[in-house]
Scaffold this motif. Structure first.
Motif, short mmCIF file in Angstrom:
data_model
loop_
_atom_site.label_atom_id
_atom_site.label_comp_id
_atom_site.label_asym_id
_atom_site.label_seq_id
_atom_site.Cartn_x
_atom_site.Cartn_y
_atom_site.Cartn_z
N UNK A 235 -34.65 -16.24 -20.00
CA UNK A 235 -35.54 -17.39 -19.74
C UNK A 235 -34.76 -18.52 -19.09
N UNK A 236 -33.53 -18.73 -19.52
CA UNK A 236 -32.68 -19.75 -18.89
C UNK A 236 -32.46 -19.43 -17.42
N UNK A 237 -32.23 -18.16 -17.09
CA UNK A 237 -32.04 -17.76 -15.70
C UNK A 237 -33.30 -17.99 -14.87
N UNK A 238 -34.45 -17.68 -15.44
CA UNK A 238 -35.70 -17.91 -14.71
C UNK A 238 -35.90 -19.38 -14.42
N UNK A 239 -35.57 -20.22 -15.41
CA UNK A 239 -35.73 -21.67 -15.21
C UNK A 239 -34.75 -22.17 -14.17
N UNK A 240 -33.49 -21.76 -14.29
CA UNK A 240 -32.43 -22.30 -13.42
C UNK A 240 -32.49 -21.76 -12.00
N UNK A 241 -32.89 -20.49 -11.84
CA UNK A 241 -32.78 -19.85 -10.52
C UNK A 241 -34.13 -19.55 -9.87
N UNK A 242 -35.20 -19.55 -10.66
CA UNK A 242 -36.51 -19.22 -10.09
C UNK A 242 -37.56 -20.26 -10.48
N UNK A 243 -37.09 -21.43 -10.90
CA UNK A 243 -37.97 -22.54 -11.32
C UNK A 243 -39.04 -22.09 -12.31
N UNK A 244 -38.77 -21.04 -13.06
CA UNK A 244 -39.65 -20.54 -14.12
C UNK A 244 -40.99 -20.00 -13.61
N UNK A 245 -41.00 -19.57 -12.34
CA UNK A 245 -42.25 -19.04 -11.77
C UNK A 245 -42.57 -17.66 -12.35
N UNK A 246 -43.85 -17.42 -12.52
CA UNK A 246 -44.31 -16.11 -12.95
C UNK A 246 -44.03 -15.11 -11.84
N UNK A 247 -43.64 -13.89 -12.20
CA UNK A 247 -43.35 -12.87 -11.20
C UNK A 247 -44.54 -12.69 -10.25
N UNK A 248 -44.25 -12.72 -8.94
CA UNK A 248 -45.28 -12.52 -7.92
C UNK A 248 -46.02 -13.78 -7.53
N UNK A 249 -45.70 -14.92 -8.19
CA UNK A 249 -46.39 -16.18 -7.87
C UNK A 249 -45.40 -17.19 -7.31
N UNK A 250 -45.88 -18.01 -6.35
CA UNK A 250 -45.06 -19.10 -5.82
C UNK A 250 -45.52 -20.46 -6.32
N UNK A 251 -46.52 -20.45 -7.20
CA UNK A 251 -47.08 -21.74 -7.66
C UNK A 251 -47.21 -21.82 -9.19
N UNK A 252 -47.43 -20.71 -9.84
CA UNK A 252 -47.72 -20.75 -11.28
C UNK A 252 -46.47 -20.46 -12.10
N UNK A 253 -46.22 -21.33 -13.07
CA UNK A 253 -45.04 -21.19 -13.90
C UNK A 253 -45.40 -20.61 -15.27
#
Length: 488
Positions: free
Chosen positions: A174-192
């Motif tokens: 979860x830390x990696x998703x927040x730090x490197x992918x802005x916590x976006x849901x897989x397949x989405x560019x807007x929804x976290x």
């Protein structure tokens, strides 16, 4: 169910705790913002994400610093167990030369080599943590951590090695998703991915418990306070016996107590008798400090020993010249052991306390009380007097054994001169056997005012508000002004 371990008394773990507290404060800020009337439902989510990253980073930072500290301690301890990975840690030839020619201490050289090996390694994945900790321990890490979690009865059911590692992996992912992918849901560019204060708090608590459990598994890093210059070998022997207990909580408590005692001005003397014995003794004495008292710490091979407080020696401490304090100290010491074994009317019997975490904690509590009382002790040193006392209402009680100037000066007149003559006539002030220039007080005596006490003792006019001082040099006047300001 065992209580969760007390945090170890190290600077590294203190920094770890501060970093986790900072993460918790970020969560609290998010909760506070969510209560504002115009707050949007997800307005505080980024604060929660920041707290998550802060908490996970705290674990990575602590693991590095703890490793570096332990590696240096092992290199500095000839009795410390060394793992194969520690022994195979490569040292540059330049560092070896610096050690050989006395330019660099060995612990510093080994620590630098470990830093070079681990500096850019993120210690968050279970396998990496296990591999790094092999430098300082041979224990089966995650199985032991799971055992500690189960012993503490932590929530979320029974733990096993895989469960603990999976929880750590999920927190790190979860830390990696927040730090490197802005916590976006897989397949989405807007929804976290959603996040709540409870999610973050549970993650921070897990990280804190994980740090404590790893500390328990690693066992105590027995970093003894230094003793006299000529007892280094006995100090190492004493440290070896502590390590042999394999009781981290008890050992941490003993180390805390010794550091605390040393900070209070006590001298530590490690002693291993020349004759064959399973005991090693540490004698704590405090020749100049009124804030501590003598004791012995006895250790055995493979099992804890005891703390012995020789009560008959305590009477020589300046503070214990006050009979009220002496009686209360006796009662508190006797309360540490079975009352049936303590003679209520004796002050010369030593008290023995088991050398366990609870036993040491009890001694620390008595020491804390004693120090608070010691802060009230006042001294006069100079003008022919060497005296100790404490405020008593509006007056001041001077303790037995205090010394006064033998001959009064012309500035001592009136009631103070008559009181001095009366004390000499009643043999409360008598000639000092070892110094003809002084008189000695044969019993505690309460003077009506600090100035009366000071004037009688120095044999001349004296302002008690300025003459009486604490061990730190604060005058009685300063103490009373501070007290008055606090009472407003």
């Amino acid at each position: 169910m065992a209580a969760i371990a007390t945090p170890p008394a190290t600077e590294e773990f203190a920094a770890f705790t501060r970093n986790l507290d900072y993460a918790r404060r970020i969560v609290d800020t998010g909760l506070a913002l969510s209560q504002l009337p115009m707050a949007k439902p997800d307005a505080n989510d980024d604060l929660y994400r920041a707290a998550w990253v802060q908490g996970v980073s705290a674990l990575d930072h602590w693991l590095h610093e703890e490793l570096y500290r332990r590696i240096a301690a092992i290199a500095d301890d000839q009795y410390a167990d060394r793992t194969r990975w520690f022994r195979e840690l490569p040292l540059p030839v330049g560092a070896l030369e610096d050690v050989h020619f006395g330019k660099l201490p060995l612990p510093q050289a080994v620590q630098a080599a470990a830093t070079a090996k681990l500096e850019f390694v993120t210690l968050l994945k279970p396998d990496r943590i296990k591999e790094a900790l092999r430098l300082v321990t041979d224990v089966v890490l995650w199985e032991r951590v799971a055992d500690v979690f189960n012993a503490w009865g932590l929530p979320a059911g029974r733990h096993d090695s895989k469960g603990v590692q999976d929880r750590l992996k999920s927190v790190d992912e979860r830390r990696n998703r927040i730090a490197h992918r802005t916590d976006l849901i897989d397949g989405s560019l807007t929804e976290r991915t959603g996040i709540t204060a409870q999610d973050v708090t549970e993650a921070i608590d897990f990280i804190n418990h994980l740090g404590l459990a790893i500390t328990q598994v690693l066992g105590p890093d027995v970093d003894m306070p230094p003793g006299a210059a000529d007892d280094a070998a006995d100090r190492d022997s004493f440290r070896k016996r502590l390590r042999a207990w394999n009781l981290p909580a008890a050992v941490d408590a003993v180390i805390r107590l010794l550091r605390d005692w040393a900070a209070a001005g006590a001298d530590l003397h490690y002693h291993l008798p020349e004759r064959a014995t399973s005991k090693a003794t540490l004698i704590v004495s405090a020749p100049d400090s009124p804030q501590s008292w003598q004791m012995s710490v006895l250790t055995h091979d493979g099992r804890p020993g005891s703390i012995e407080i020789p009560a008959q020696l305590l009477a020589g401490r300046p503070l214990l010249s006050d009979v009220v304090v002496r009686d209360e100290l006796r009662e508190r010491i006797e309360a540490l052991v079975d009352a049936a074994d303590a003679a209520a009317d004796r002050t010369d019997a030593p008290t023995t306390i088991p050398l366990t975490a609870d036993g040491v904690e009890a001694v620390e509590e008595v020491l804390s009380w004693y120090r608070d009382a010691a802060e009230e002790i006042l001294f006069i040193k100079g003008r022919g007097a060497d005296a100790r006392g404490r405020e008593s209402g509006t007056g001041l009680t001077v303790f037995e054994g205090s010394t006064a100037r033998a001959t009064a000066t012309a500035s001592l007149t009136g009631d103070y001169a008559r009181q001095r003559e009366n004390l000499i006539a009643r043999q409360i002030l008598v000639p000092c056997g070892y110094d003809p220039s002084r008189l000695v007080l044969t019993a505690d005596f309460r003077f009506a005012s600090p100035s009366a006490a000071a004037s009688v003792l120095v044999g001349g006019s004296a302002n008690g508000q300025e003459e009486w001082r604490t061990t730190e040099g604060r005058t009685l006047k300063e103490i009373r002004l501070q007290r008055a300001a606090t009472d407003r």
